[in-house]
Design an enzyme around this catalytic site. Structure first.
Site, PDB file in Angstrom:
ATOM      1  N   GLN A  30      -1.153  -2.754   3.471  1.00  0.00           N
ATOM      2  CA  GLN A  30      -2.281  -2.163   4.254  1.00  0.00           C
ATOM      3  C   GLN A  30      -2.120  -1.007   4.830  1.00  0.00           C
ATOM      4  OE1 GLN A  30      -2.067  -5.998   4.578  1.00  0.00           O
ATOM      5  NE2 GLN A  30      -2.688  -6.015   2.429  1.00  0.00           N
ATOM      6  N   GLY A  48      -1.446  -3.963  -3.213  1.00  0.00           N
ATOM      7  CA  GLY A  48      -1.043  -3.360  -4.675  1.00  0.00           C
ATOM      8  C   GLY A  48      -0.358  -2.081  -4.396  1.00  0.00           C
ATOM      9  N   HIS A  49       1.262  -2.381  -4.673  1.00  0.00           N
ATOM     10  CA  HIS A  49       2.070  -1.002  -4.302  1.00  0.00           C
ATOM     11  C   HIS A  49       2.775  -0.434  -5.525  1.00  0.00           C
ATOM     12  CE1 HIS A  49       2.648  -2.520   0.016  1.00  0.00           C
ATOM     13  NE2 HIS A  49       1.557  -2.161  -0.039  1.00  0.00           N
ATOM     14  N   ASP A 103      -3.328   2.069   0.579  1.00  0.00           N
ATOM     15  CA  ASP A 103      -3.047   2.741  -0.604  1.00  0.00           C
ATOM     16  C   ASP A 103      -2.695   4.414  -0.633  1.00  0.00           C
ATOM     17  OD1 ASP A 103      -4.123   0.349  -1.654  1.00  0.00           O
ATOM     18  OD2 ASP A 103      -6.228   1.064  -1.454  1.00  0.00           O
ATOM     19  N   LYS A 123       2.479   3.935  -0.128  1.00  0.00           N
ATOM     20  CA  LYS A 123       3.698   3.387   0.623  1.00  0.00           C
ATOM     21  C   LYS A 123       4.727   2.802  -0.606  1.00  0.00           C
ATOM     22  CE  LYS A 123       0.726   0.223   2.276  1.00  0.00           C
ATOM     23  NZ  LYS A 123      -0.568   0.986   1.793  1.00  0.00           N
TER      24      LYS A 123
HETATM   25  P1  GDP Z   1       0.216   1.701  -1.808  1.00  0.00           P
HETATM   26  O1  GDP Z   1      -0.679   0.338  -1.648  1.00  0.00           O
HETATM   27  O2  GDP Z   1       0.145   2.572  -0.243  1.00  0.00           O
HETATM   28  O3  GDP Z   1       1.405   1.554  -2.323  1.00  0.00           O
HETATM   29  O4  GDP Z   1      -0.643   2.675  -2.649  1.00  0.00           O
HETATM   30  P2  GDP Z   1      -1.248   2.543  -4.142  1.00  0.00           P
HETATM   31  O5  GDP Z   1      -0.028   2.280  -5.093  1.00  0.00           O
HETATM   32  O6  GDP Z   1      -2.279   1.217  -4.200  1.00  0.00           O
HETATM   33  O7  GDP Z   1      -2.076   3.712  -4.558  1.00  0.00           O
HETATM   34  C1  GDP Z   1      -1.624   4.849  -4.541  1.00  0.00           C
HETATM   35  C2  GDP Z   1      -1.675   5.405  -6.013  1.00  0.00           C
HETATM   36  O8  GDP Z   1      -1.341   7.053  -6.359  1.00  0.00           O
HETATM   37  C3  GDP Z   1      -0.335   4.800  -6.952  1.00  0.00           C
HETATM   38  O9  GDP Z   1      -1.174   4.838  -8.435  1.00  0.00           O
HETATM   39  C4  GDP Z   1       0.589   6.041  -6.990  1.00  0.00           C
HETATM   40  O10 GDP Z   1       1.351   5.914  -8.264  1.00  0.00           O
HETATM   41  C5  GDP Z   1      -0.056   7.257  -6.856  1.00  0.00           C
HETATM   42  N1  GDP Z   1       0.529   8.333  -6.158  1.00  0.00           N
HETATM   43  C6  GDP Z   1       1.586   7.907  -5.269  1.00  0.00           C
HETATM   44  N2  GDP Z   1       1.813   9.388  -4.778  1.00  0.00           N
HETATM   45  C7  GDP Z   1       1.193  10.305  -5.343  1.00  0.00           C
HETATM   46  C8  GDP Z   1       1.234  11.836  -5.515  1.00  0.00           C
HETATM   47  O11 GDP Z   1       1.696  12.338  -4.867  1.00  0.00           O
HETATM   48  N3  GDP Z   1       0.156  12.469  -6.562  1.00  0.00           N
HETATM   49  C9  GDP Z   1      -0.593  11.548  -7.440  1.00  0.00           C
HETATM   50  N4  GDP Z   1      -1.247  12.070  -8.437  1.00  0.00           N
HETATM   51  N5  GDP Z   1      -0.427  10.026  -7.299  1.00  0.00           N
HETATM   52  C10 GDP Z   1       0.465   9.522  -6.418  1.00  0.00           C
HETATM   53  P1  IMO Z   2      -2.238  -1.824   0.153  1.00  0.00           P
HETATM   54  O1  IMO Z   2      -0.994  -2.544   0.831  1.00  0.00           O
HETATM   55  C1  IMO Z   2      -6.320  -1.064   0.578  1.00  0.00           C
HETATM   56  C2  IMO Z   2      -8.867  -4.308   2.259  1.00  0.00           C
HETATM   57  C3  IMO Z   2      -9.931  -4.611   1.604  1.00  0.00           C
HETATM   58  C4  IMO Z   2     -11.085  -5.244   2.594  1.00  0.00           C
HETATM   59  C5  IMO Z   2     -10.182  -5.662   4.000  1.00  0.00           C
HETATM   60  C6  IMO Z   2     -10.191  -7.170   3.986  1.00  0.00           C
HETATM   61  O2  IMO Z   2      -2.146  -1.724  -1.496  1.00  0.00           O
HETATM   62  O3  IMO Z   2      -2.379  -0.621   0.742  1.00  0.00           O
HETATM   63  P2  IMO Z   2      -8.523  -8.929   2.903  1.00  0.00           P
HETATM   64  O4  IMO Z   2      -8.674  -9.546   1.464  1.00  0.00           O
HETATM   65  O5  IMO Z   2      -7.122  -8.179   3.136  1.00  0.00           O
HETATM   66  O6  IMO Z   2      -8.904  -9.832   3.575  1.00  0.00           O
HETATM   67  O7  IMO Z   2      -9.498  -7.638   2.753  1.00  0.00           O
HETATM   68  O8  IMO Z   2      -8.939  -5.031   3.770  1.00  0.00           O
HETATM   69  N1  IMO Z   2      -7.533  -4.230   2.008  1.00  0.00           N
HETATM   70  C7  IMO Z   2      -6.941  -3.176   1.378  1.00  0.00           C
HETATM   71  N2  IMO Z   2      -7.299  -1.982   1.284  1.00  0.00           N
HETATM   72  N3  IMO Z   2      -5.207  -1.210   0.323  1.00  0.00           N
HETATM   73  C8  IMO Z   2      -4.673  -2.576   0.607  1.00  0.00           C
HETATM   74  O9  IMO Z   2      -3.280  -2.946   0.351  1.00  0.00           O
HETATM   75  C9  IMO Z   2      -5.725  -3.603   1.320  1.00  0.00           C
HETATM   76  N4  IMO Z   2      -5.557  -5.026   1.384  1.00  0.00           N
HETATM   77  C10 IMO Z   2      -6.775  -5.241   1.885  1.00  0.00           C
HETATM   78  O10 IMO Z   2     -10.367  -4.015   0.447  1.00  0.00           O
HETATM   79  O11 IMO Z   2     -11.869  -4.005   2.719  1.00  0.00           O
HETATM   80 MG    MG Z   3      -2.271  -0.267  -2.771  1.00  0.00          MG
END
Ligand code: GDP
Ligand code: IMO
Ligand code: MG
Length: 434
Positions: free
Chosen positions: A224, A40-41, A13, A16
């Protein structure tokens, strides 16, 4: 003609999705190489939010080809749901989504086994996303998995489903005391689902290597993060795949010499979803403030993310494991308004400073973070897109991070939108890779 890997350097998270989207116009193909719909991207474009789980984030860019590599595990129902959701947002995957015939398929018994195991672990539960990811990879390594290519052979698919359901039913009953699954119902459901997926399935390893030879550029989208990698992460509190940059090779069939750069993504602080050690976790009002301001709730499961200070030990370790060329720091704006900001510069056990990152969680759990304190900036940095307009204290914070991690920072993100980004200098390492 560089091909580049985007990798998470913390516990996932890191943002990415935003960075993959930002880079996508420079590449022809975006490929996922591991994980599944546990990811979840998030991509935000002009106020419109897209959350991608299985399909690479490049899909938001018209005309880009997206590949789900052999290292990914695919739940057909989740995939079809995602395709339909994208259609509703006027994004078509037709003729630009390819799925590896070697990717393994998530089955209903994987979810059932995971539920059984998580419940049995009780207070040692991993806090997984409950998507069946781990058990699917277990079957892959156990050499009894069902691959996407198997759906073209009706007899083979039926035999494999019947055999696996029989085995899993006995485990579900004997070990976890759970209800058995119906093999024939699973077979019917999967025949129906797979019929719609068949047009997307190809030999993606052959496709990617052919396209590289033709001069096309590939962006590898890690899911991840490094600390969730099954080998290099905080085992056993990890996911079941190689989330590190090396996974890009095994997870797509593209050799290491065809990959030219690795970009590590880190948040300006740290978060973690699920259980497991987290040395800089803040169980106080500051942690809550970061969670609220950063909207730190899982993009897949909606669970609140655990929040804490930036851990330079973690990101320095990730930088090493991934051989990161350059770093992107995201969510700097979330730290706005904090009077004091801390950085963990090392760990101590029983008062003694530790070298490096521990390899076992028993040691990590005993580690106490060593902090240095920095003054916060009481200004608004959201949407800032010029380094020189950042408050001086924010620039000092970033420079300190770069020094501690021993890596360049080439992009700083100050909001979810593409435009809320401080882009790299023309002659930076990253600009040369892009
Ligand atoms: P990922 O799994 O690495 O793609 O990240 P996620 O999408 O799960 O979580 C990142 C969250 O932060 C998302 O809701 C993005 O829209 C948000 N985000 C990304 N970059 C920034 C930033 O620079 N500032 C803020 N406030 N939010 C951001
Ligand atoms: P993105 O790509 C954050 C975590 C789960 C749990 C562990 C194992 O959005 O960064 P699983 O279901 O993969 O066997 O769970 O990994 N986990 C993540 N945490 N971002 C993710 O993906 C994750 N995908 C799995 O919360 O701790
Ligand atoms: Mg994510």
């Amino acid at each position: 003609m560089s091909n580049v890997v985007i990798v998470g350097t913390q516990w996932g998270d890191e943002g990415k999705g935003k960075i993959v989207d930002l880079f996508s116009d420079k590449f022809d193909i975006v490929a996922r190489y591991q994980g599944g719909h546990n990811a979840g991207h998030t991509v935000t474009v002009q106020g419109k939010k897209y959350i991608l789980h299985l399909i690479p984030s490049g899909i938001v860019h018209p005309g880009k080809v997206c590949v789900i590599g052999n290292g990914v595990v695919v739940d057909p129902a989740a995939l079809l749901y995602e395709i339909e959701t994208l259609k509703g947002l006027e994004i078509s995957v037709e003729a630009r989504l390819f799925i590896s015939n070697r990717a393994h398929m998530i089955m209903p018994y994987h979810r059932a086994m995971e539920a059984g195991e998580e419940t049995a672990r009780a207070d040692r539960a991993l806090g997984t996303t409950a998507r069946g990811i781990g058990p699917c990879y277990e079957d892959k390594m156990g050499r009894r998995g069902i691959r996407m290519g198997d759906i073209f052979n009706e007899e083979l698919l039926a035999a494999k489903i019947r055999e696996n359901v029989k085995l899993k039913n006995s485990l579900l009953k004997e070990i976890y005391g759970r209800e058995p699954l119906d093999a024939e119902a699973t077979l019917l459901e999967y025949r129906f689902l797979c019929e719609r997926i068949k047009p997307f399935i190809v030999d993606t390893a052959e496709y990617l290597n052919r396209e590289i030879k033709r001069g096309k550029r590939i962006l590898f989208e890690g899911a991840q993060g490094t600390l969730l990698d099954v080998d290099h992460g905080t085992y056993p509190y990890v996911t079941a795949s190689n989330a590190t940059a090396g996974g890009a090779c095994t997870g797509t069939g593209v050799g290491p010499t065809s990959i030219h750069g690795v970009v590590g993504i880190a948040k300006a602080y740290t978060t973690r979803v699920g259980a497991g050690p987290f040395p800089t976790e803040l169980n106080d009002s500051i942690g809550e403030q970061i969670r609220v301001k950063g909207v730190e709730f899982g993009a897949s499961t909606g669970r609140p993310r655990r929040c804490g200070w930036f851990d330079a030990v973690v990101v320095r370790y990730s930088s090493l494991i991934n051989n990161v060329d350059t770093l992107v720091i995201t969510k700097l704006d979330v730290l706005d308004g904090l009077e004091e900001i801390r950085i963990c510069t090392g760990y101590a056990i029983d008062g003694k400073r530790l070298e490096g990152f521990p390899t076992d969680i028993e040691t990590l759990e005993r580690c106490r973070p060593i902090y240095e304190s920095h003054p916060g900036w009481m200004e608004d940095t959201s949407s800032v897109n010029k380094y020189s307009t950042l408050p001086q204290t924010a620039r000092r914070y970033l420079e300190r991070l770069s020094h501690l991690i021993e890596a360049d920072i080439s992009i700083i993100s100050t909001g979810p939108e593409r435009t809320e980004t401080i882009m790299p200098e023309e002659d930076s390492k990253l600009s040369k890779l892009l």
